[in-house]
Design a protein around this motif. Structure first.
Motif, short mmCIF file in Angstrom:
data_model
loop_
_atom_site.label_atom_id
_atom_site.label_comp_id
_atom_site.label_asym_id
_atom_site.label_seq_id
_atom_site.Cartn_x
_atom_site.Cartn_y
_atom_site.Cartn_z
N TYR B 210 0.96 -1.17 0.06
CA TYR B 210 -0.01 -0.04 0.01
C TYR B 210 0.82 1.19 -0.16
N CYS B 211 2.04 1.20 0.57
CA CYS B 211 2.86 2.35 0.60
C CYS B 211 3.30 2.96 -0.95
N VAL B 219 -0.09 5.05 6.08
CA VAL B 219 -0.35 3.71 6.28
C VAL B 219 -0.11 3.27 7.47
#
Lengths: 140, 383
Positions: B210-211, B219
């Motif tokens: 997701y980063c 996050v």
């Protein structure tokens, strides 16, 4: 023989084992080895499950010895001594890796042959009394 | 596939690596050559015998299990499966134990000036589903600290998951997260969350993608196990990803209402309980900002598969210390979401081809390997 041992120890950098950390704790840290939760046994006699676990652990150790022997041979091909240090430093090439993957698969298939043998017989739709019939037939 | 390395990943000696390769080969053989054969015994031996005894064909996963338990081939394949799982933990466990002092040092070094953060709560009560059994036979579970500042459980898990999946979850074991992101971006191309929360993050395998997928987003990740979180934090820092890890129970966190735009979990629910799942989803509803999305990966509901297929997954309920994996698949996901406060019209239900598995290991992830077929199933809702 003694001379060879001495030489090997020298190549290893002495007989001292490498330490995992510059400042190891006084007591080694011990892991938990048994998982909480029921250990299922599948055979009517649990000792068969235990024996199977032993055989597979042993199968694993033979696989490790075989791979170590292979590393010896690979080092020899490069005219290197099979010292612990050289063995640890050895990095198999992709083709060696692939050969080992193939070898392991064949090795495990050899050990577990009898398991898949039963499956093949079912696929062949062979019944146990088929054999008795042929014994009778050829004896008539 | 080559395993992705980082500064806190345990290393392996020649023989340790050899043991790991052996257990992968054994697992692969059992999955491809042995367990698949159970179907034949079910059709030709067990199901007819069950019908003869009970007057009806096996109707559900429990019937299938009862029918199969006396079959010698099933006993052998089950015993092999269980033994393989135990060998994996034992092999990796002994290797991590040997090098734990060095791993503790490295974890300290890589987190000396962190870009992310770690918040631990030593007083956090642990739910019974984590204290009563060691999930999937992992000795010590996610929660045991062997020593102050321990990372053992995280290191054991990181190395073992790669072996368990036979590399099928990708070099960094992040396939479940990456596949979710792919589906999310396809379905909601303009969605860009400001804050993301990953529930039950373990060592952050699926958190880290997701980063990169949403640059500039914050996050966050919660998890109950302290040694998992310490390792997750160190691993994220070692890989240059900025994640805020916090030791919290996903059933009730301390974040403010509407704090997140995206809340995800990756194969979490089956490791909780039937009481916990509704609470976790209610918490998702509370934490989600309007316009936000929540998505959760689990195995698909049983009613989408035959009793025989369900029994393959249900094996782990009885024989691999995953007590809730059977029941969780009986839940109605849409009902769960609406009961948690989401509108039925906002319900999401996605089956997505895995970004790594389907490409690299299609043959392994058939029936033989716990019913994983190269597709991940996600359910959730937008708000």
């Amino acid at each position: 023989m003694a001379k060879a041992k001495k030489k090997a120890a020298k190549a290893k950098g002495g007989s001292k084992k490498p330490t995992a950390s510059a400042t190891p704790p006084a007591q080694p840290i011990k892991r938990i080895r048994t998982a909480k939760g029921r250990r299922p046994y599948f055979f009517d006699d649990p000792n068969i499950d235990k024996l199977l676990a032993m055989i597979m652990a042993l199968t694993g150790e033979v696989s490790v010895i075989r791979e170590r022997l292979d590393t010896h041979e690979r080092l020899a091909e490069k005219k290197q001594a099979p010292t612990s240090k050289n063995i640890e430093a050895y990095k198999p090439s992709e083709s060696v890796d692939q050969w080992r993957v193939q070898w392991r698969a064949e090795y495990i298939a050899r050990i577990l042959r009898i398991v898949t043998d039963e499956l093949e017989r079912i696929k062949m739709q062979e019944k146990d009394d088929d054999y008795d019939k042929i014994v009778d037939e050829v004896s008539k | 596939m080559q395993r992705g390395v980082h500064d806190v990943l345990p290393t392996a000696t020649h023989d340790e690596a050899s043991r790991e390769s052996f257990v992968v080969a054994l697992k692969s053989h059992v999955a491809t050559e042995v367990t698949g054969g159970n179907r034949l015994f079910f059709d030709t031996v067990a199901a007819p015998e069950f019908k003869r005894r009970h007057g009806y064909a096996p109707r559900n996963r429990s019937d299938v299990r009862r029918a199969m338990n006396p079959v010698p081939y099933y006993q052998m394949s089950s015993s092999l499966k269980r033994t393989t799982q135990e060998l994996m933990w034992d092999y990796v466990g002994s290797s991590v134990e040997r090098q734990l002092p060095a791993l503790l040092d490295r974890a300290k070094q890589v987190t000396a000036s962190p870009k992310g953060s770690l918040h631990l709560d030593a007083d956090l009560p642990l739910p019974r589903y984590l204290t009563a059994v060691d999930i999937h036979c992992m000795p010590g579970n996610y929660t045991t600290d062997l020593v102050d500042g321990d990372v053992f459980a995280g290191a054991l898990y990181d190395r073992s998951v790669y072996l368990f999946a036979m590399g099928g979850l990708g070099a960094y074991n992040d396939d479940v997260g990456r596949t979710l992101i792919t589906a999310l971006k396809e379905k909601f191309p303009r969605f860009h969350p400001r804050r993301i929360l990953d529930l039950g993050c373990a060592v952050g395998h699926s958190t880290l993608p997701y980063c990169d997928a949403f640059p500039g987003s914050e996050v966050h990740a919660v998890e109950l196990g302290a040694p998992m979180l310490r390792y997750a934090h160190a691993r994220a820092e070692a890989l240059g990803k900025h994640v805020h890890f916090s030791q919290q129970n996903a059933e009730r966190t301390n974040y403010p209402d509407g704090h997140f735009d995206l809340i995800v979990s990756h194969i979490l629910f089956h490791e909780t309980s039937s009481k916990a799942v509704p609470r976790i989803l209610k918490e998702c509803h509370r934490l989600l900002a309007p316009g936000g999305i929540t998505l959760h990966c689990e195995g698909p509901p049983w009613n989408r598969m035959s009793p025989y297929e369900a029994s393959i997954l249900d094996w782990d309920t009885h024989y691999n210390a995953e007590p809730y994996i059977g029941q969780v698949h009986d839940e109605d996901p849409k009902h769960l979401m609406t009961a948690a406060g989401f509108s039925p019209s906002q319900y999401l239900d996605l089956s997505v081809p895995s970004v790594t598995m389907s490409r690299y290991f299609p043959q392994l992830f058939s029936e033989g390997n716990n019913g994983i077929d190269g597709t991940w199933w996600y359910f959730g809702a937008s708000k």
